[in-house]
Design a protein around this motif. Structure first.
Motif, PDB file in Angstrom:
ATOM      1  N   ALA A  78       0.897  -1.202  -0.136  1.00 39.99           N
ATOM      2  CA  ALA A  78       0.052  -0.081  -0.022  1.00 39.99           C
ATOM      3  C   ALA A  78       0.839   1.220  -0.226  1.00 39.99           C
ATOM      4  N   ARG A  79       2.025   1.371   0.971  1.00 38.84           N
ATOM      5  CA  ARG A  79       2.629   2.530   0.730  1.00 38.84           C
ATOM      6  C   ARG A  79       3.509   2.563  -0.353  1.00 38.84           C
ATOM      7  N   ASP A  80       4.207   1.593  -0.693  1.00 40.22           N
ATOM      8  CA  ASP A  80       4.628   1.861  -2.115  1.00 40.22           C
ATOM      9  C   ASP A  80       4.065   2.129  -3.186  1.00 40.22           C
ATOM     10  N   ALA A  81       2.686   1.835  -3.487  1.00 43.01           N
ATOM     11  CA  ALA A  81       1.684   2.223  -4.546  1.00 43.01           C
ATOM     12  C   ALA A  81       1.451   3.828  -4.252  1.00 43.01           C
ATOM     13  N   ASP A 126      -6.225   2.945 -16.946  1.00 48.97           N
ATOM     14  CA  ASP A 126      -7.532   3.258 -16.614  1.00 48.97           C
ATOM     15  C   ASP A 126      -7.432   3.787 -15.060  1.00 48.97           C
ATOM     16  N   MET A 127      -6.877   3.146 -14.325  1.00 51.28           N
ATOM     17  CA  MET A 127      -6.987   3.364 -12.934  1.00 51.28           C
ATOM     18  C   MET A 127      -6.046   4.435 -12.359  1.00 51.28           C
ATOM     19  N   ILE A 128      -4.808   4.512 -12.948  1.00 53.52           N
ATOM     20  CA  ILE A 128      -4.188   5.803 -12.722  1.00 53.52           C
ATOM     21  C   ILE A 128      -4.928   6.980 -13.178  1.00 53.52           C
ATOM     22  N   ARG A 129      -5.323   6.916 -14.171  1.00 50.70           N
ATOM     23  CA  ARG A 129      -6.363   8.140 -14.834  1.00 50.70           C
ATOM     24  C   ARG A 129      -7.674   8.552 -13.948  1.00 50.70           C
ATOM     25  N   ASN A 130      -8.166   7.117 -13.481  1.00 50.91           N
ATOM     26  CA  ASN A 130      -9.407   7.236 -12.400  1.00 50.91           C
ATOM     27  C   ASN A 130      -8.841   8.221 -11.347  1.00 50.91           C
ATOM     28  N   ALA A 140      -8.137 -16.444  -0.630  1.00 43.45           N
ATOM     29  CA  ALA A 140      -8.157 -17.086   0.671  1.00 43.45           C
ATOM     30  C   ALA A 140      -6.969 -17.162   1.409  1.00 43.45           C
ATOM     31  N   ASP A 141      -5.708 -17.656   0.714  1.00 42.22           N
ATOM     32  CA  ASP A 141      -4.501 -17.951   1.150  1.00 42.22           C
ATOM     33  C   ASP A 141      -3.713 -16.581   1.870  1.00 42.22           C
ATOM     34  N   GLY A 142      -4.346 -15.452   1.504  1.00 45.47           N
ATOM     35  CA  GLY A 142      -3.505 -14.309   1.978  1.00 45.47           C
ATOM     36  C   GLY A 142      -2.885 -13.861   0.865  1.00 45.47           C
ATOM     37  N   THR A 143      -2.483 -14.438  -0.453  1.00 46.93           N
ATOM     38  CA  THR A 143      -1.675 -13.721  -1.355  1.00 46.93           C
ATOM     39  C   THR A 143      -2.753 -12.792  -2.229  1.00 46.93           C
ATOM     40  N   PHE A 144      -1.948 -12.171  -3.156  1.00 43.01           N
ATOM     41  CA  PHE A 144      -2.820 -11.306  -4.185  1.00 43.01           C
ATOM     42  C   PHE A 144      -2.963 -11.659  -5.552  1.00 43.01           C
ATOM     43  N   PRO A 145      -3.872 -11.711  -6.218  1.00 44.98           N
ATOM     44  CA  PRO A 145      -3.988 -11.936  -7.669  1.00 44.98           C
ATOM     45  C   PRO A 145      -2.865 -11.248  -8.303  1.00 44.98           C
ATOM     46  N   TYR A 146      -2.331 -11.988  -9.580  1.00 41.67           N
ATOM     47  CA  TYR A 146      -1.122 -11.421 -10.188  1.00 41.67           C
ATOM     48  C   TYR A 146      -1.539 -10.057 -10.757  1.00 41.67           C
ATOM     49  N   GLU A 147      -2.776  -9.784 -11.320  1.00 42.12           N
ATOM     50  CA  GLU A 147      -3.156  -8.580 -11.930  1.00 42.12           C
ATOM     51  C   GLU A 147      -3.240  -7.500 -10.957  1.00 42.12           C
ATOM     52  N   THR A 148      -3.465  -7.811  -9.768  1.00 42.37           N
ATOM     53  CA  THR A 148      -3.497  -6.825  -8.593  1.00 42.37           C
ATOM     54  C   THR A 148      -1.908  -6.235  -8.215  1.00 42.37           C
ATOM     55  N   ILE A 149      -1.095  -7.425  -8.273  1.00 40.47           N
ATOM     56  CA  ILE A 149       0.297  -6.927  -7.917  1.00 40.47           C
ATOM     57  C   ILE A 149       0.884  -6.128  -8.949  1.00 40.47           C
ATOM     58  N   VAL A 150       0.320  -6.371 -10.421  1.00 41.85           N
ATOM     59  CA  VAL A 150       1.016  -5.590 -11.528  1.00 41.85           C
ATOM     60  C   VAL A 150       0.515  -4.093 -11.526  1.00 41.85           C
ATOM     61  N   THR A 151      -0.887  -3.905 -11.093  1.00 43.28           N
ATOM     62  CA  THR A 151      -1.383  -2.819 -10.983  1.00 43.28           C
ATOM     63  C   THR A 151      -0.595  -1.808  -9.960  1.00 43.28           C
ATOM     64  N   LEU A 152      -0.536  -2.512  -8.745  1.00 43.30           N
ATOM     65  CA  LEU A 152      -0.022  -1.819  -7.636  1.00 43.30           C
ATOM     66  C   LEU A 152       1.654  -1.602  -8.024  1.00 43.30           C
ATOM     67  N   ARG A 153       2.362  -2.220  -8.717  1.00 46.34           N
ATOM     68  CA  ARG A 153       3.525  -1.753  -9.081  1.00 46.34           C
ATOM     69  C   ARG A 153       3.741  -0.548 -10.052  1.00 46.34           C
ATOM     70  N   MET A 210       3.467   7.048  -8.933  1.00 47.48           N
ATOM     71  CA  MET A 210       3.544   7.987  -8.120  1.00 47.48           C
ATOM     72  C   MET A 210       4.909   8.237  -7.692  1.00 47.48           C
ATOM     73  N   GLN A 211       6.011   7.628  -7.717  1.00 50.82           N
ATOM     74  CA  GLN A 211       7.363   7.914  -7.256  1.00 50.82           C
ATOM     75  C   GLN A 211       7.593   9.225  -8.035  1.00 50.82           C
ATOM     76  N   ILE A 212       7.248   9.517  -9.356  1.00 53.49           N
ATOM     77  CA  ILE A 212       7.550  10.579 -10.233  1.00 53.49           C
ATOM     78  C   ILE A 212       6.381  11.604  -9.934  1.00 53.49           C
TER      79      ILE A 212
END
Length: 620
Positions: free
Chosen positions: A119-122, A326-330, A349-362, A368-370
């Motif tokens: 969350a912080r890194d995103a 889309d989400m950055i522009r949102n 359910a196991d506490g991991t994130f879907p791959y697509e979520t990880i890509v989006t947060l990256r 945001m760093q810029i």
């Protein structure tokens, strides 16, 4: 397993023991709750209380729990057009069966530090964690019920406690979601009318609308479970930012005020959203509908909660992911109109994130760093949405940020209507700020690189000589902005049908053009680009036939309308000429609930130019 006596002792301790930190918080806040339950606060004190939230602009919503186990499927059947977290209601799962699902919830890969760090890194400044959703399962150690993570699941770790520590470590403000009216595991709460049939009043005219039904024993549920659990969240996990209440349904204004007063008493610096009551007029800030972004600048404090795909909690069959762009522009769209963006993640359910979520947060992390200075602490600019993108402003620093979506092909970015003198212009890049040349005249013209530096949105910072002033008559507004009159017309209650006009659509892409005189879309051929239509359904959800109106001299290929994963494909046939339009029925969609909605229209094919004029969609 805790005993009933231990639970009762803990509960009494929470309800009747005043702690020093609570009293200190009240004193520090300056505002206070009097003996009659009236909150006393000056406008300046409220501004101070809201300060962190207004500056944050970006937060993470986390929907997780038992729906992550079922993941949209129950006894071999998939949910149809429903949020994953509504699976219990969709299949009328009993409270006993729900406890069986809890016995399968064992998130062995859950890592609170990893979640807080993501969350912080995103660039997210706060986390709203679903502590208890409508299914009644508490993801924290509660003394008010044994239907919680410690007693009803094999995991037996207080997830909220671990997340609270992790948020402190990574500097993210912790907040809680709590479903205050519905609890499908309890006979005295609202929502589970398929299993618990007693003590229900169906107001006249609303016999078939369970949203309006009243449970006469709801005060017993408040006293026995809701108030104790909210008190636990407010007293056991340190300082929190806010309580995010949801689905007030038929609870009274007085009952809503009771929930607000819990926050005022135990965490007077915290804030509360407007979903505490069905009127939307209680609380500290407004919450829009799900995935709803207002078309124009809004007055006051507001927040838009949005999903990455079509559901909130994890659904294994939901692959309709929004793109990072889309989400950055949102985020930019929302902040440019004065709001906060609460972007949801739905862990497995196991506490991991879907791959697509990880890509989006990256991607958010890199962007945001810029560009975070153009988001944090900014307000809506009086320039509004422009033909090439959005703007945000920092009035106290005399800075205006241009968020460019459609890059000028000639290397000249034009801005009309800005009356204040520009002293500097620079591009925000990964290497730092790059000075740009510019010329003033009838319009500000900025020399920009030939290629767009950031494909999501490139930001240019203008430093101004003083307070921003604009000439409204000179501003080149975006053709995609929602017109106030049209939006008001769309929001009116229409029982049987309504049209979605292209002048109200959000254009996602730089090829698509809009003819404002004849009101049609053209240059609409790239499958990477699309139109997004927002609308509202009131009182009459169900099946809607879709009709479209267009013109095409030769026929121009295939298109797809997408509503929550329901895809309707249709072919554009020849109409005789570009000036001869026709209306055709192309398919049917099901809209299961009333409220704010959106659907998209996108070309399907090889991306080659095909002449076509598109005018509107009608839902009937």
């Amino acid at each position: 397993m805790k005993t009933s006596m231990i639970k009762m002792t803990l509960l009494l301790s929470i309800l009747f023991t005043a702690n020093v930190s609570t009293l200190a918080n009240t004193s520090d806040a300056g505002a206070y709750l009097d003996e009659h339950g009236v909150w006393h606060e000056t406008p300046g004190q409220k501004d101070q209380r809201m300060k962190w939230w207004r500056e944050a602009r970006f937060g993470m919503f986390i929907h997780w729990g038992l729906p992550s186990v079922t993941a949209g499927k129950w006894k071999g059947r998939w949910q149809k057009n429903e949020y994953s977290e509504w699976i219990m209601a969709h299949f009328k799962i009993t409270s006993k069966e729900n406890r069986g699902i809890a016995r399968e919830f064992n998130p062995i890969h859950f890592d609170a530090n990893e979640w807080a760090k993501m969350a912080r890194d995103a660039g997210m400044k706060y986390v709203v964690f679903v502590a208890k959703h409508h299914d009644g399962f508490a993801l924290f150690d509660t003394a008010a019920s044994d239907f919680d993570i410690m007693d009803a699941s094999p995991f037996k770790r207080d997830i909220v406690a671990e997340l609270a520590e992790a948020c402190k470590t990574y500097g993210v403000k912790l907040c809680f979601y709590y479903s205050q009216s519905m609890d499908w595991n309890e006979p005295d709460a609202l929502g589970n009318f398929w299993e618990f049939h007693d003590n229900i009043v169906k107001p006249k005219g609303y016999e078939n609308n369970s949203r309006k039904w009243i449970r006469t024993t709801y005060p017993d549920y408040m006293k026995r479970k809701a108030i104790p659990q909210i008190t636990e969240l407010l007293t056991q996990y340190g300082q929190i930012g806010l309580i995010w209440y949801d689905t007030p349904r038929s609870i009274t204004k007085e009952q809503s005020q009771t929930y607000i007063n819990l926050i005022r008493r135990y965490q007077p610096n915290a804030i509360v959203n407007s979903r505490i009551h069905e009127s939307g007029k209680m609380g500290d800030y407004g919450s829009t509908g799900d995935n709803s972004i207002p078309g124009e600048r809004q007055i006051g404090d507001w927040e838009s909660p949005g999903t990455m795909n079509d559901t909130w909690a994890y659904r294994s069959d939901d692959h309709n992911w929004r793109t990072p762009t889309d989400m950055i522009r949102n985020l930019i769209d929302i902040v440019s109109r004065g709001g906060n963006y609460l972007l949801n993640v739905g862990p497995k359910a196991d506490g991991t994130f879907p791959y697509e979520t990880i890509v989006t947060l990256r991607e958010f992390k890199k962007w945001m760093q810029i560009n975070s200075e153009a988001i944090y602490g900014t307000v809506a600019s009086p320039l509004g949405e422009l033909r090439w993108g959005q703007t945000t402003e920092k009035p106290e620093e005399n800075k205006l940020y241009l968020h460019v979506y459609q890059w000028p092909y000639d290397g000249k970015l034009k801005l009309s209507g800005l009356e204040t003198k520009v002293t500097k212009a620079h591009l925000l890049t990964s290497e730092g700020k790059v000075a740009l040349n510019y010329e003033t005249g009838p319009a500000l013209v900025i020399d920009v690189p030939k290629e767009m530096p950031n494909r999501h949105a490139t930001v240019i910072c203008l430093e101004l000589a003083g307070e921003i002033k604009v000439d409204e008559s000179k501003i080149e507004r975006a053709q995609t902005v929602f017109k106030e009159a049209r939006q008001e017309a769309q929001d009116k209650w229409v029982k049987d049908s309504f049209r979605l006009y292209v002048e109200n659509a959000k254009i996602r892409g730089h090829h698509i053009k809009y003819n404002k005189d004849e009101k049609y879309i053209y240059n609409f051929y790239d499958p990477r680009e699309y139109l997004e239509f927002g609308f509202r359904v009131r009182e009459n959800p169900g099946n809607f036939d879709i009709h479209v109106r267009y013109s095409s001299e030769l026929g121009s290929g295939w298109y797809v309308i997408d509503y929550l994963g329901q895809k309707v494909y249709f072919k554009i046939d020849a109409t005789g000429s570009m000036h001869q339009s026709k209306t055709v029925k192309v398919g049917t969609i099901n809209i299961p609930r009333d409220g704010h909605k959106s659907l998209t229209l996108r070309p399907v094919g090889d991306g080659k130019y095909n002449p076509m004029h598109f005018k509107w969609i009608k839902l009937f």
